[in-house]
Design an enzyme around this catalytic site. Structure first.
Site, PDB file in Angstrom:
ATOM      1  NE  ARG A  34     -17.104  -8.872 -20.894  1.00 46.89           N
ATOM      2  CZ  ARG A  34     -18.234  -8.449 -21.443  1.00 46.89           C
ATOM      3  NH1 ARG A  34     -18.807  -7.326 -21.007  1.00 46.89           N
ATOM      4  NH2 ARG A  34     -18.810  -9.124 -22.414  1.00 46.89           N
ATOM      5  CG  ASP A  89      -1.763  -1.244   1.340  1.00 47.53           C
ATOM      6  OD1 ASP A  89      -1.986  -1.897   0.314  1.00 47.53           O
ATOM      7  OD2 ASP A  89      -2.172  -1.578   2.461  1.00 47.53           O
TER       8      ASP A  89
END
Ligand code: F6P
Length: 365
Positions: free
Chosen positions: A277, A140
Site C-alpha cells: 500500500r 527540502d
C-alpha cells in the site's frame, strides 16, 4: 536612527514562517522601527500599487508563531525576470517590483525564501540597490551554508509520525507500506524521517537503486527476518528504472513531483508477491504547526536578520551552525545546491542500522 523595514515570504510555504515574521517584528519594534509585511511575495509587488500592511507586535501575538503557513501569503511562481504573459511569451517585469519597493521607502527588507526565491530576490536587490537580508526556509533543506532551514524539522516530524502510524497497520495486515515524501531533488526528508521512523528501505534521488537489491531486501525481511511487514520511504524525485521522474510539467519549466511511490509499490508487489500500500504525504508536511526546533530557529533567525540591518550588513543570509545563529554571504548560499552527499554521516548511520538504499552497498541484512 529609526528605520522602516519590509518583510516578505517567497516560494512555497512551510511551518515556522510566522515565527520568523513575529521575531523580526518584535525585534524591530524594540529598536523603535516600523515593520511592514509585503503581501503575497513578489506577486504583491507586481500590482499597480504594492500590497502591504503595517505589522505591530499585536498582529503577531502568541498564536501566530504556532500557526503553519504565512500570514503574509506567498507565491512560488511568476519569476519577475521572465514573467509568463497570457499570450505565452515572457516579460522582464523586475523594474515594476523595484519601483514598488521604492514607493514603500523602506530602508531594508527581510526576505524569507528558499534557494530559488532568494536567488530572484537577490538579483532584484542588486538591480534596484535595495538593502536585503535573507532568511532560509524550505522543507527540502537544500539551501547551502546552513545546517538546517526553517520548516525542515516540522516536515521530518510529520513524516516520522506518518511512519509511526503506518507501522501498526502494516504489521496487522502483513503489508509493505510505501511512504512518498516531498523534498524535490534532495533526499533530506526521506533520509531523516526514514531513520527516525525505523524504515527498512530509504530511496532518495542521490543514490541509484536497483530493483533487485530493493526486492531482495524485502524478501529477506519477510522470509528470513521473521517479520511480516516492511516500511519503505521514497523521496518524490526518485526516478523510475527508465531514468524518468514522475512529475507533471507546469508553466515556467516547473515540475510538480508525485507518483514514484505508486511505481515503487507496484514493482515490490510484482517481484515479492507482498501486498503493498502506498501513502503520498504531500502538503501535510508543510502546513502543520512548527515543532519547537523550527520555532526556536525561526526566532533566532528573525532577530538576527533585524540585527544585521541595524549593523548595516546587507546581502547576507542568516544561517544555523554549531547550535547557533550566524550569517553568511547570500551569494555563497545560493551558489550551491545542498543535496545528500554519498558520504553524509546519516547515510552511514542508516546503513549501519541495516537500512537499505536499494544499492550495491547494502549487505541485505
Ligand atoms: O520546495 C518545497 C516543496 O514542498 C517541495 O518539496 C515540493 O516538491 C513542492 O514544494 C510542491 O510545490 P507546490 O506547493 O507548488 O505543489
Amino acid at each position: 536612527m529609526s528605520k522602516k523595514i519590509g518583510i516578505l515570504t517567497s516560494g512555497g510555504d512551510c511551518a515556522g514562517l510566522n515565527a520568523v515574521i513575529r521575531a523580526a517584528v518584535y525585534r524591530a519594534h524594540l529598536l523603535g522601527w516600523e515593520a511592514y509585511g509585503i503581501l503575497d511575495g513578489t506577486h504583491g509587488l507586481l500590482q499597480d500599487e504594492p500590497l502591504y500592511r503595517k505589522l505591530e507586535p499585536k498582529d503577531c501575538d502568541v498564536n501566530v508563531m504556532r500557526m503553519g503557513g504565512t500570514i503574509l501569503g506567498t507565491t512560488n511562481k511568476g519569476n519577475p525576470f521572465a514573467f509568463p504573459m497570457p499570450d505565452g511569451t515572457t516579460k522582464d517585469r523586475s523594474n515594476e517590483i523595484i519601483d514598488n519597493l521604492k514607493k514603500m521607502e523602506l530602508d531594508a527588507i527581510v526576505a524569507i525564501g528558499g534557494d530559488g526565491s532568494l536567488s530572484i530576490l537577490r538579483k532584484l536587490a542588486k538591480q534596484g540597490g535595495i538593502n536585503m537580508v535573507g532568511v532560509p526556509k524550505t522543507i527540502d533543506n537544500d539551501i547551502a551554508c546552513t545546517e538546517v532551514s526553517v520548516g525542515f524539522d516540522t516536515a521530518v516530524s510529520v513524516a516520522t509520525e506518518a511512519l509511526d502510524r503506518l507501522q501498526p497497520t502494516a504489521a496487522s495486515h502483513d503489508r509493505v507500506m510505501v511512504l512518498e515524501v516531498m523534498g524535490r531533488d534532495a533526499g533530506h526528508i526521506a533520509l531523516a524521517a526514514g531513520i527516525a521512523g525505523g524504515v527498512d528501505v530509504i530511496l532518495i534521488p542521490e543514490i541509484q537503486y536497483s530493483l533487485d537489491h530493493l526486492n531482495q531486501k524485502i524478501k529477506n525481511i519477510m522470509q528470513e527476518g521473521g517479520r511480516n511487514f516492511a516500511l519503505v520511504i521514497v523521496s518524490e524525485a526518485v526516478k523510475t528504472l527508465e531514468g524518468e521522474s514522475r512529475h507533471t510539467a507546469l508553466a515556467e519549466g516547473r515540475k510538480r513531483y508525485g507518483g514514484i511511490g505508486h511505481y515503487i509499490g507496484e514493482k515490490i508487489s510484482e517481484a515479492t508477491g507482498s501486498e503493498t500500500r502506498v501513502t503520498v504525504l504531500g502538503h501535510v508536511q508543510r502546513g502543520s504547526p512548527p515543532t519547537y526546533n523550527d520555532r526556536l530557529m525561526a526566532a533566532a533567525f528573525g532577530v538576527h536578520a533585524v540585527d544585521l540591518i541595524a549593523e548595516g550588513k546587507y546581502d547576507r543570509m542568516v544561517a544555523w551552525k554549531n547550535r547557533s545563529v550566524v550569517d553568511v554571504p547570500l551569494k555563497e548560499a545560493i551558489a550551491t545546491y545542498q543535496d545528500v552527499s554519498f558520504d553524509d554521516s546519516l547515510v552511514h548511520t542508516a546503513r549501519a542500522l541495516g537500512i537499505s538504499f536499494g544499492d550495491l552497498d547494502d549487505k541485505y541484512k
